[in-house]
Each structure stands twice: as C-alpha cells, then as structure tokens.
Design a protein around this motif. Structure first.
Motif, PDB file in Angstrom:
ATOM      1  N   LYS A  96       4.857   6.814   8.144  1.00 27.26           N
ATOM      2  CA  LYS A  96       4.084   5.618   7.826  1.00 27.26           C
ATOM      3  C   LYS A  96       3.620   4.967   9.130  1.00 27.26           C
ATOM      4  CE  LYS A  96       7.474   3.766   5.513  1.00 27.26           C
ATOM      5  NZ  LYS A  96       8.284   2.870   4.658  1.00 27.26           N
TER       6      LYS A  96
ATOM      7  N   ARG B 242       0.835  -1.217   0.000  1.00 29.41           N
ATOM      8  CA  ARG B 242       0.000   0.000   0.000  1.00 29.41           C
ATOM      9  C   ARG B 242       0.860   1.253   0.000  1.00 29.41           C
ATOM     10  NH1 ARG B 242      -4.772   0.717   4.326  1.00 29.41           N
ATOM     11  NH2 ARG B 242      -5.641  -0.879   2.949  1.00 29.41           N
ATOM     12  N   GLU B 243       1.902   1.260   0.806  1.00 28.05           N
ATOM     13  CA  GLU B 243       2.764   2.441   0.886  1.00 28.05           C
ATOM     14  C   GLU B 243       3.568   2.623  -0.394  1.00 28.05           C
ATOM     15  OE1 GLU B 243       3.248   2.233   5.755  1.00 28.05           O
ATOM     16  OE2 GLU B 243       4.664   1.207   4.431  1.00 28.05           O
TER      17      GLU B 243
ATOM     18  N   GLY C  83       1.432   4.279  -2.981  1.00 27.90           N
ATOM     19  CA  GLY C  83       1.374   5.731  -2.792  1.00 27.90           C
ATOM     20  C   GLY C  83       2.625   6.425  -3.281  1.00 27.90           C
TER      21      GLY C  83
ATOM     22  N   SER D 247      -1.450   1.530  -9.073  1.00 27.55           N
ATOM     23  CA  SER D 247      -2.366   0.741  -8.247  1.00 27.55           C
ATOM     24  C   SER D 247      -1.628  -0.400  -7.559  1.00 27.55           C
ATOM     25  CB  SER D 247      -3.488   0.177  -9.118  1.00 27.55           C
ATOM     26  OG  SER D 247      -2.961  -0.835  -9.975  1.00 27.55           O
ATOM     27  N   GLU D 248      -2.230  -0.898  -6.489  1.00 25.14           N
ATOM     28  CA  GLU D 248      -1.645  -2.041  -5.793  1.00 25.14           C
ATOM     29  C   GLU D 248      -1.607  -3.271  -6.699  1.00 25.14           C
ATOM     30  OE1 GLU D 248      -3.178  -2.848  -1.893  1.00 25.14           O
ATOM     31  OE2 GLU D 248      -3.528  -0.712  -1.472  1.00 25.14           O
TER      32      GLU D 248
ATOM     33  N   ASP E  21       2.564   6.068  -7.287  1.00 23.66           N
ATOM     34  CA  ASP E  21       1.369   6.553  -7.982  1.00 23.66           C
ATOM     35  C   ASP E  21       0.840   5.535  -9.002  1.00 23.66           C
ATOM     36  OD1 ASP E  21      -0.675   8.382  -8.368  1.00 23.66           O
ATOM     37  OD2 ASP E  21       0.366   9.410 -10.006  1.00 23.66           O
TER      38      ASP E  21
END
Length: 721
Positions: free
Chosen positions: A273, A144-145, A148, A153-154, A151
């Motif tokens: 985080k 997930r991090e 981010g 998608s997972e 930029d």
C-alpha cells in the motif's frame, strides 16, 4: 552554496540552475522543490562538475522554494545513479525516479486516518455491508484500500463509518518497526556452513567491498549462512538488503527470518500500500530499517548506512528489468556494493554462467556448500523418453510418472508436477474453420484460463470471455484447446487420481503474499497431495513430505531461439528437482522428454553440472556470447507499422562500421506487435573490449525520430522477443 544545479526527474528538461535563498542550506544530494514556469517540481542538487550544462548568469536564476524534509542522497548513491544511467544507456532522471519512488515519503512526518471494525452492527444489514464486514475482520487501512480488500464501493464503507461500524484510528505514518535481534535464536551450523558463515561475517566486520558467489546445492542451508552475515551487520548497526526474485517467495522467507531474528524485516515490493511504501522509504532513509527484503527496485532505495547486500536465487532472469531502465539487479547490486565498500553475496544452487566466469577470473570469491543439510540426500533423477513411453491419447503424463504418483499417494507423500506454462492451454482454435484466437494488441495467441473462464494475453493483459461460437465461421461448440498448461495437467491428475487433493501454483493463483502463505501452510500441513506449478515453485519452498518431482515437458524451454535456452532449462529443472527429498525421506525426479540425448537433458540425468557448464562455456566462447562477448539490442516501436519500419531502416542505414562490433538487422521482432505497438529490433554483438555504450550513444544521438517512435536500448539483454 548560493547557487545549485539540479538533476530534474524529467529527462526532457536536462540540468537546471537555481539560486539558493539566504538562510537555506543545500548540499549535493539535497532533495528540493523548485519553480518551473507556473509549477513547482522536485529536483536533486548535484555536483556541477558531474552534471555539465551551460552556466546561467546569477541574475537570471530563480530561487529554490524549499528543501524537502528527507536526508540528502549520499554520494555513493549518486555515483550508482550515474553508473546505471551510463551503463544501461538510460537518462539520469529515469534512474533518479526509482530512488524517489515514494512521493508521500518526501513530505515529511505525518499522521493519517485509517479505519477498522469497531464491533458494532449497522442499523440495517445489506448483502454489501455483510460482505464488507466479513472481508474486513482484522484489517485496518484507508477507506480506498478497504474498498479494494472488500470489493465494495467506498460509499458503502462511508455509510458504515457514519453508523459507527467502522471507527477511525489516527496512525503515525512513520511509526517505528519492531527491532530485529542478532542473537534471538542462533542456529546450529555444520562445519561447511560455519566456514562459509565465518567468511561472510569477517567481510561484514571489515566493511570493505567483497563480492561472494555462494554456490550450494538445493537444501544445503545457504540461507542460514548468510543470516549470520545479516546478524553481524545488525550488531554493527548497519543495514542489510536482501533481494528476492518473486513476491511469492517472501512469506516463506519472512517466517524463517522471524524465527532467526525475532522480528520481521521491512518489505519493499509492488504490492505494498502507498502508506507502507512511505513508511518503509522513510525508515530506510533514516537508518531505522535494519533489514530490507524486496524485489529488484529495492536496490535503488536511499539506505542511510548499508552494510551488506544479498541477492538470493541470483541466477533468476526476473532480476532483469525489460522496460524503462533495462537494468540487471544482480549486476547493479555488485556495483552498489562496490560504491558503498561493503560485501555482496550472490546465492544460488545454479549460478549464472557469467557469475561462474567472474569467480573463475578471481573477481568473485566462490564459496561452496556441496551437500544437503542434516543428512538429507539429493534426489535420484531419471528421464522418461516420450517417444518410447508416450502418455495415453489425449493425456500428457506418461505411465511411469502416473505410477510414481500413485505410489506417493499410497505412502501419504507429496508430488510436484512442473510445467512452465500458465493457464489451461496455450492455443484455442476452431475445429471447423481453423480460426486461432489471437490478442488484438500483440502478435501472440490468447491463452485459455478455465479457472477464471477467460482467454488472456500473457504479454499485455488483454482478456476476453470465451465465446459460445467461432467469431470467424459462427459454428457453435467447435472450440478446441491445443496443448497443455498447468490447469490442464491439474485436471488430468484429478481424473487419474480422483482422491488426490491438487493445488495449482502459478503467478495467477499466488499473486499476493497472503495467497502464497496460505499455499505454503496447506502444503506443510499435508492438505495437498499434488502440486502443479510453473517456475514459481522451482525455488525457495521446503516441503519435507514432497518426495516426487515430475517435469512434464523438459523440452519446452529449449524452443524459441533463446540464446540462453540451455542454461535456463538446466537451472529451472535443477531447481525444481531440488524440491524433492529435502526431509528425511529420499526424493525422486522424473523428467519427461523427447530428446533424452540433448546435452542439457543428459547432464541433468547424470547429475553432471560441471560437464554441462563446461560445454556451455565453450559454446559461448566460440560464439562470442556473454561472458566472452557483449550483446546489446535496439528496439524500435510505433503504433504505425510503416513509421516503425522506416525508423528502424534509418538506424540500420547509419550503422557504424567497426571491426570489433557486428550489427544484425533491423528485422521485425519475434513479438512484432506488443501492446498495440509494432516492433523492430537490431542486435549488436561485440568483443568484450568494445565500448558498446559509447558506440550506441554516438550512433543514435545523431538521429531524430517522429514523436510516435520510441527507441529503446537494452544492454546485456535476456529477452529476445
């Protein structure tokens, strides 16, 4: 203990009693899991005598589920929670939530899986995969991090995991931090610095409450003196907390810290985080974290053996929280030091008037550093009267300031332009019909940001793209930007000095520690000629080649009816002036103003801080304002304007009639609509001896309000909007 009273983290519940099962050991401060209906909730065991509640018979008590694997909250921290809740008219639960702010930290030791690039290549390269691989070079974090950071998608990243491009790494969530060494690189201090440092070190070694006000001109080496106090705490095996007002300041501070102590401190701020917050919280609670550097919320962490607190730039208004628990971290830091029986250092080149008054009364010990370190001199300050030397039409920089910048460019030196207004322009309107772009959620104008091509509200965060035509009259190409922001000043510099390399430094452009570090590196390497910035650049930065500071609009801070406006303007301009001439070359400060005779501007130009503070002190004394009187505000809000007005009027109609308390209002707040809620305010001005909190609690406690109404109390307010 066979029964325990819990402080719950939900204020609506109040204290609850539970049975302690056989074999379970709890003490005051234990963090426990307790049943509540079908759920399990977290609570803190508290002393029954300090948390009054109707005693429930033993037979009706439900048993606790478990004691969570974290150290009990120490008595000193529990007393701080009680004091903060009492002083700021907040609930104990809301303050305790700030202490237990990392839910993951309460679950005990753990490992987790993070991912990093393996060096392999995917079977098929796509633009998204290419972008992700470029962005994640040298990074390691959860999926997930990483999504981010890159930029993408997972799903894209999980595809890279399946192909072996990202490899899993098992990480100990509680891995130790590199230790700092008190003797890593001991500095050479001048006599004045050494005297101050010796006083700090003695207080740390004596392990007693000792509040200090460190009053030193910009560039005097305040940081080096309190670093010696930190070294003394490290030698004694005790922890240190350093509070900074801005995340953007942390990178420059971290570098200085590592140079002195050989390792980085533990960080605590909102950009961390979740895994970093968990690791930091547990290291602080166990005592492993030697030095913590953080924003105001770091003040409520459960330190195992705190030995020193430092509040750097202690005058900064960002230490005051304006939502939730409305506390002032500077004042709470002093109280935490008192409960812990340790020294606290408030460091500033422009101390708050309240701090100076405490020093004058003998409550704080005031230590002075009156000259710059290493022979550097304070800059010469000159005002530019804009009524006599106005900028060219359509421009904002007066000719003398432009000429001074040109001279710096010719000599290879740097300039800094200060304007405390983000974006390109504070107002956009239609030249055809006069329509003004206003936030739909707030009674505030939308600010144009041309760098990101958006209109933004600086109060609620609402954003929209500037339209091609006026939404009111439909006219095309008719929108006009009114007034300057830093982006507009940067454009003017680029037009006036086309060879200049210009950087805009605001909370928009330096919104992460990494961006702040890149900006500092560029400025120090000489890759920037002109910095255009907001209050973010007024403190903490040291650029030896920066020899000119221009204050674009010194009158801006004096507008708007802020009761601390003069003091705040003095502090901001004096701080930004302190960026000039910090190296071997002399500095110069040019202040653009239409009111050169205003007391605050005249004091700045004359370099007469004492005269300004004396005049401001007398004005405050006459008005019964802090530190000679007490202020408090009651803020009533609702999504329904009539509901908010009616609730405010009910509060006003039941106001107490007391000789030492004056209550003004209710009236619509200056920012009467904020984030979709209509707002009314009452302002309380009381004598210093008045028990304002008791008055407010008795007054509001007798009233009930509809569920849609929020009533907030702000003790010692800084914001009056």
């Amino acid at each position: 203990m066979n029964r325990a009273r819990l402080l719950m983290l939900n204020a609506a519940l109040g204290p609850l009693d539970y049975r302690v099962p056989d074999g379970m050991v709890v003490v005051p401060g234990s963090v426990v899991l307790a049943p509540l209906g079908p759920r399990q909730v977290i609570g803190v065991v508290w002393e029954e005598e300090r948390l009054p509640s109707q005693r429930v018979p033993d037979a009706r008590l439900r048993p606790l589920v478990e004691v969570l694997p974290v150290p009990p909250l120490r008595a000193e921290l529990r007393r701080l929670i009680e004091w903060t809740a009492d002083y700021y008219c907040a609930s104990l639960a809301s303050v305790a939530r700030m202490v237990l702010s990392s839910g993951g930290a309460l679950k005990g030791p753990a490992t987790m899986t993070e991912y990093r690039l393996s060096g392999g290549m995917p079977e098929r390269m796509t633009p998204q995969r290419e972008r992700a691989m470029a962005a994640l070079e040298g990074e390691q974090a959860t999926i997930r991090e990483l999504a981010g950071l890159s930029d993408v998608s997972e799903g894209v990243l999980r595809g890279l995991v399946n192909q072996g491009v990202l490899e899993p790494v098992a990480v100990d969530c509680d891995r130790p931090y590199p230790p700092a060494s008190a003797d890593f690189a001991e500095p050479v201090l001048n006599d004045a610095q050494q005297d101050v440092a010796d006083r700090f070190v003695a207080a740390v070694e004596e392990h007693r409450f000792a509040p200090f006000l460190l009053d030193g001109v910009t560039g005097s080496g305040k940081t080096e003196t309190y670093f010696e106090a930190i070294a003394a705490a490290i030698r004694a095996g005790r922890q240190t907390l350093v509070l900074l007002p801005e995340i953007a300041l942390t990178e420059a501070f971290l570098r200085r810290f590592e140079d002195r102590f050989g390792a980085a401190p533990v960080l605590w701020h909102s950009s961390l985080k979740s895994t970093e917050r968990r690791r930091g919280w547990r290291a602080i609670a166990s005592g492993e974290a030697q030095v913590v550097v953080g924003a105001r919320s770091a003040l409520f962490l459960p330190y195992a053996q705190l030995g020193l607190i430092v509040v750097d730039e202690a005058h900064e208004t960002s230490f005051k929280q304006d939502e939730g628990v409305r506390y002032n971290a500077r004042d709470v830091a002093v109280m935490r030091a008192r409960f812990e029986r340790i020294p606290v250092i408030l460091a500033s080149a422009t101390p708050a008037l309240e701090s100076l008054q405490m020093a004058a009364a003998g409550t704080y010990e005031k230590l002075d550093l009156e000259s710059r370190y290493g022979g550097a001199t304070l800059p010469a300050i000159t005002t530019i009267n804009l009524t006599e030397e106005p900028p060219e039409r359509g421009r904002w920089l007066a000719p003398p300031l432009v000429e001074a910048m040109q001279a710096r460019m010719a000599r290879g030196e740097q300039s800094l332009l200060f304007l405390n207004r983000r974006g390109f322009a504070p107002l956009t309107l239609c030249r055809n019909c006069g329509h003004r772009f206003q936030c739909p959620n707030c009674s505030a104008w939308l600010v144009e940001h041309r760098l990101s091509h958006r209109l933004a509200c600086h109060h609620c965060g609402h954003e929209t793209t500037p339209p091609d035509a006026c939404p009111e009259c439909g006219e095309k190409d008719c929108l006009v930007a009114c007034g300057p922001g830093v982006e507009r000043i940067a454009d003017e510099v680029a037009a006036t000095l086309p060879e200049a390399r210009v950087a805009v430094a605001t909370s928009d452009t330096l919104n992460t520690p990494e961006k702040a570090a890149a900006f500092v590196a560029a400025a120090e390497s000489g890759a920037i000629d002109v910095i255009v910035g907001t209050q973010l650049v007024t403190k903490g930065f040291h650029f030896p080649e920066l020899t000119l500071v221009g204050v674009v609009d010194a009158d801006l801070g004096l507008e708007g009816g802020d009761l601390r406006a003069a003091e705040r303007t003095y502090q901001q301009v004096a701080q930004v002036a302190g960026r000039a001439g910090r190296g071997a070359k002399p500095g110069e400060v040019l202040i653009q103003t239409r009111h050169p005779d205003a007391p605050v501007i005249a004091a700045l130009a004359a370099g007469d801080r004492d005269a300004f503070y004396e005049a401001e002190t007398e004005a405050r004394r006459y008005a019964g304002a802090p530190p000679f009187g007490r202020w408090a505000a009651i803020i009533v809000s609702s999504e329904d304007e009539a509901e908010a007005r009616e609730a405010a009027n009910r509060i006003g109609a039941t106001r107490p009639n007391l000789l030492d308390v004056a209550i003004l209002g209710p009236a619509p707040a200056p920012l009467s609509l904020l984030r979709g809620r209509y707002r009314y305010r009452l302002l309380i001005n009381a004598r210093r001896t008045a028990q304002v909190q008791d008055v407010i609690r008795d007054w509001l406690g007798a009233l009930t309000f509809p569920s849609g109404v929020r009533v907030g109390v702000d003790i010692d307010p800084y914001s009056f909007v």
